[in-house]
Scaffold this motif. Structure first.
Motif, short mmCIF file in Angstrom:
data_model
loop_
_atom_site.label_atom_id
_atom_site.label_comp_id
_atom_site.label_asym_id
_atom_site.label_seq_id
_atom_site.Cartn_x
_atom_site.Cartn_y
_atom_site.Cartn_z
N PRO A 107 0.83 -1.20 0.00
CA PRO A 107 0.00 0.00 0.00
C PRO A 107 0.87 1.25 0.00
O PRO A 107 1.90 1.31 0.67
CB PRO A 107 -0.80 -0.12 1.31
CG PRO A 107 -0.80 -1.57 1.63
CD PRO A 107 0.53 -2.08 1.14
N MET A 108 0.45 2.23 -0.76
CA MET A 108 1.21 3.48 -0.87
C MET A 108 0.68 4.54 0.09
O MET A 108 1.38 5.50 0.41
CB MET A 108 1.16 3.98 -2.31
CG MET A 108 1.82 2.99 -3.28
SD MET A 108 1.21 3.15 -4.97
CE MET A 108 1.81 1.58 -5.67
N VAL A 109 -0.56 4.34 0.56
CA VAL A 109 -1.23 5.30 1.43
C VAL A 109 -2.06 4.53 2.46
O VAL A 109 -2.61 3.47 2.15
CB VAL A 109 -2.16 6.23 0.62
CG1 VAL A 109 -3.13 6.99 1.52
CG2 VAL A 109 -1.34 7.21 -0.22
N ASN A 110 -2.16 5.07 3.67
CA ASN A 110 -3.16 4.63 4.64
C ASN A 110 -3.86 5.89 5.14
O ASN A 110 -3.23 6.76 5.74
CB ASN A 110 -2.51 3.87 5.80
CG ASN A 110 -3.54 3.23 6.73
OD1 ASN A 110 -4.72 3.12 6.39
ND2 ASN A 110 -3.10 2.81 7.90
N GLN A 111 -5.14 6.00 4.86
CA GLN A 111 -5.92 7.17 5.28
C GLN A 111 -6.65 6.83 6.57
O GLN A 111 -7.43 5.89 6.62
CB GLN A 111 -6.91 7.55 4.17
CG GLN A 111 -7.66 8.84 4.45
CD GLN A 111 -8.66 9.19 3.36
OE1 GLN A 111 -9.86 9.28 3.60
NE2 GLN A 111 -8.17 9.37 2.13
N VAL A 112 -6.37 7.61 7.62
CA VAL A 112 -6.91 7.28 8.94
C VAL A 112 -7.45 8.53 9.63
O VAL A 112 -7.13 9.66 9.26
CB VAL A 112 -5.81 6.65 9.84
CG1 VAL A 112 -5.25 5.38 9.19
CG2 VAL A 112 -4.69 7.63 10.14
N LEU A 113 -8.25 8.30 10.65
CA LEU A 113 -8.71 9.39 11.51
C LEU A 113 -7.52 9.87 12.34
O LEU A 113 -6.92 9.10 13.08
CB LEU A 113 -9.83 8.90 12.43
CG LEU A 113 -10.33 9.89 13.49
CD1 LEU A 113 -11.00 11.08 12.82
CD2 LEU A 113 -11.30 9.19 14.44
N ALA A 114 -7.17 11.14 12.19
CA ALA A 114 -6.03 11.69 12.93
C ALA A 114 -6.25 13.18 13.14
O ALA A 114 -6.45 13.91 12.17
CB ALA A 114 -4.72 11.44 12.20
N HIS A 115 -6.22 13.60 14.38
CA HIS A 115 -6.38 15.02 14.69
C HIS A 115 -5.80 15.28 16.07
O HIS A 115 -5.47 14.34 16.82
CB HIS A 115 -7.85 15.45 14.61
CG HIS A 115 -8.77 14.69 15.53
ND1 HIS A 115 -8.84 14.94 16.88
CD2 HIS A 115 -9.64 13.70 15.28
CE1 HIS A 115 -9.75 14.14 17.42
NE2 HIS A 115 -10.25 13.37 16.48
N VAL A 116 -5.67 16.54 16.43
CA VAL A 116 -5.21 16.90 17.76
C VAL A 116 -6.12 16.21 18.78
O VAL A 116 -7.34 16.33 18.71
CB VAL A 116 -5.24 18.43 17.96
CG1 VAL A 116 -4.93 18.78 19.41
CG2 VAL A 116 -4.25 19.11 17.02
N GLY A 117 -5.52 15.49 19.71
CA GLY A 117 -6.30 14.78 20.71
C GLY A 117 -6.59 13.34 20.36
O GLY A 117 -7.03 12.57 21.21
N ASN A 118 -6.35 12.96 19.12
CA ASN A 118 -6.57 11.57 18.69
C ASN A 118 -5.67 11.29 17.49
O ASN A 118 -6.11 11.29 16.36
CB ASN A 118 -8.04 11.34 18.33
CG ASN A 118 -8.33 9.88 17.98
OD1 ASN A 118 -7.47 9.01 18.11
ND2 ASN A 118 -9.54 9.61 17.53
N THR A 119 -4.40 11.08 17.77
CA THR A 119 -3.41 10.84 16.73
C THR A 119 -2.79 9.46 16.95
O THR A 119 -2.18 9.24 18.00
CB THR A 119 -2.30 11.91 16.76
OG1 THR A 119 -2.89 13.21 16.76
CG2 THR A 119 -1.39 11.77 15.56
N PRO A 120 -2.93 8.53 16.02
CA PRO A 120 -2.42 7.17 16.20
C PRO A 120 -0.92 7.08 15.92
O PRO A 120 -0.48 6.59 14.88
CB PRO A 120 -3.24 6.36 15.20
CG PRO A 120 -3.51 7.32 14.08
CD PRO A 120 -3.69 8.67 14.74
#
Length: 296
Positions: free
Chosen positions: A167-180
Motif C-alpha cells: 500500500p502506498m497510502v493509509n488514510q486514517v482518523l487523525a487530529h489533535v487529541g486523537n493521533t495514532p
C-alpha cells in the motif's frame, strides 16, 4: 504555498500535500464544491463510493477548466467489497461514475464492512482478494496508485504478505487529541504515506479553550492550527467544507508551530464529541451500511 507542495509516494507518484475532502457532501452539491476548491487552488480531491457523490465530483473536476493531469483524484472501494470479482466491478464503476479515464489513487475504505467495523473478523482473505483487483487495475493503468483506509498494522501486514504491491497510502482518523502515533510510525517504516481525515475532528476541537489560546498566539484559527499540526507530522490532511471562505482559510497554513507547542498538541486531550458524525463507526459507534452506487 501549501497548495503548491507535494509528497512523493513510494512508486514515484506526486500527491498534493493538502487535499479537499467531500465526505457528506451530497452529489447534487459536489460539482459546485469541487469547482470552488479547484478555483481556489486545491489540486487534490478526495471522494469514495460510500459518499455517493462520485458523479458530482467528476463533474467538478472535468468542468473546472484545469487540465486533468494537474488534479489528483482519490476514491475508495466500498468497505463491503471483499471479493476479487466484486472489487473489479466496483473499480470500473467508479471510473464510470467519475467519468474519468483514470483514478490517481484508490483505497480499500475499511478492513471490515461498516456494520462490523473493528469487530472480530479481520477479513484477511477478502482484503487480499480486493487488493488483487486494485493491483490489476493499477497494472492496467486505471489507477496510478493504490492504498488503504482505516487499516491497522495487522491488516497492512496481511497485504504485504499476500500482495505484489505494498500500500502506498493509509488514510486514517487523525487530529489533535486523537493521533495514532504507533500506526503512523509503522506506516512510515513501510514507506506508506498517512493521510489524516477529519483533521479538525469534525469540529469537535473548535471550542477547546486551550487550542483557542494557542491559535490566537499564532494569529490563526483553531482549524488552521489543527491542519498545520497534521502537516508538521508529515501527514496529509483532508479538511472538508462547502464554504469557499473556509476553503481558503484551510489552505492558509504557511506558518510554523514551535517544537514546544507541537509537543503540547501531541499530548493534549481535546474533546471527542463528534456531533452528527458520532454515529459513524470510525468515530466510535457502529451503524448499518448505507446503500452505495454500483453495489453489484
Amino acid at each position: 504555498m501549501i497548495l503548491q507542495e507535494n509528497f512523493t509516494l513510494s512508486n514515484g507518484v506526486r500527491i498534493p500535500k493538502l487535499g479537499y475532502g467531500t465526505w457528506m457532501i451530497p452529489d447534487a452539491e459536489a460539482a459546485h464544491a469541487v469547482s470552488d476548491a479547484i478555483a481556489i487552488g486545491y489540486r487534490h480531491i478526495d471522494t469514495a463510493q460510500a459518499y455517493a457523490n462520485e458523479r458530482g465530483v467528476g463533474d467538478g473536476v472535468r468542468n473546472s477548466g484545469v487540465p486533468r493531469d494537474q488534479i489528483f483524484v482519490t476514491t475508495k472501494l466500498a468497505a463491503e467489497s471483499k471479493s476479487y470479482l466484486d472489487a473489479k466491478q466496483l473499480i470500473d464503476g467508479s471510473l464510470q461514475a467519475l467519468a474519468l479515464d483514470h483514478i490517481d489513487l484508490m483505497l480499500i475504505h475499511s478492513p471490515q464492512p461498516w456494520s462490523e467495523f473493528r469487530a472480530g473478523d479481520r477479513y484477511f482473505e477478502g482484503n487480499a482478494d480486493a487488493w488483487r483487483a486494485l493491483e490489476e487495475a493499477h497494472q492496467a493503468g486505471k489507477l496510478r496508485a493504490v492504498g488503504v483506509s482505516n487499516f491497522e498494522r495487522e491488516d497492512i501486514e496481511n497485504l504485504l504478505a499476500n500482495g505484489r504491491l505494498a500500500p502506498m497510502v493509509n488514510q486514517v482518523l487523525a487530529h489533535v487529541g486523537n493521533t495514532p502515533f504507533d500506526l503512523i510510525e509503522y506506516c512510515r517504516s513501510k514507506d506508506i504515506l498517512v493521510q489524516a481525515y477529519s483533521p479538525v475532528a469534525h469540529g469537535a476541537v473548535l471550542k477547546d479553550a486551550g487550542l483557542q489560546d494557542m491559535a490566537e498566539r499564532y494569529g490563526v484559527s483553531v482549524a488552521q492550527l489543527c491542519i498545520r499540526y497534521c502537516l508538521q507530522l508529515n501527514l496529509l490532511p483532508l479538511p472538508k467544507t462547502l464554504n469557499p471562505v473556509h476553503m481558503r482559510d484551510n489552505a492558509a497554513v504557511d506558518f510554523t508551530i514551535s517544537d514546544e507547542d507541537m509537543n503540547a498538541l501531541r499530548g493534549t486531550g481535546a474533546g471527542t464529541d463528534y456531533g452528527e458524525a458520532g454515529k459513524f463507526p470510525v468515530f466510535g459507534k457502529k451503524r448499518q451500511p448505507e446503500p452505495t452506487p454500483y453495489a453489484g
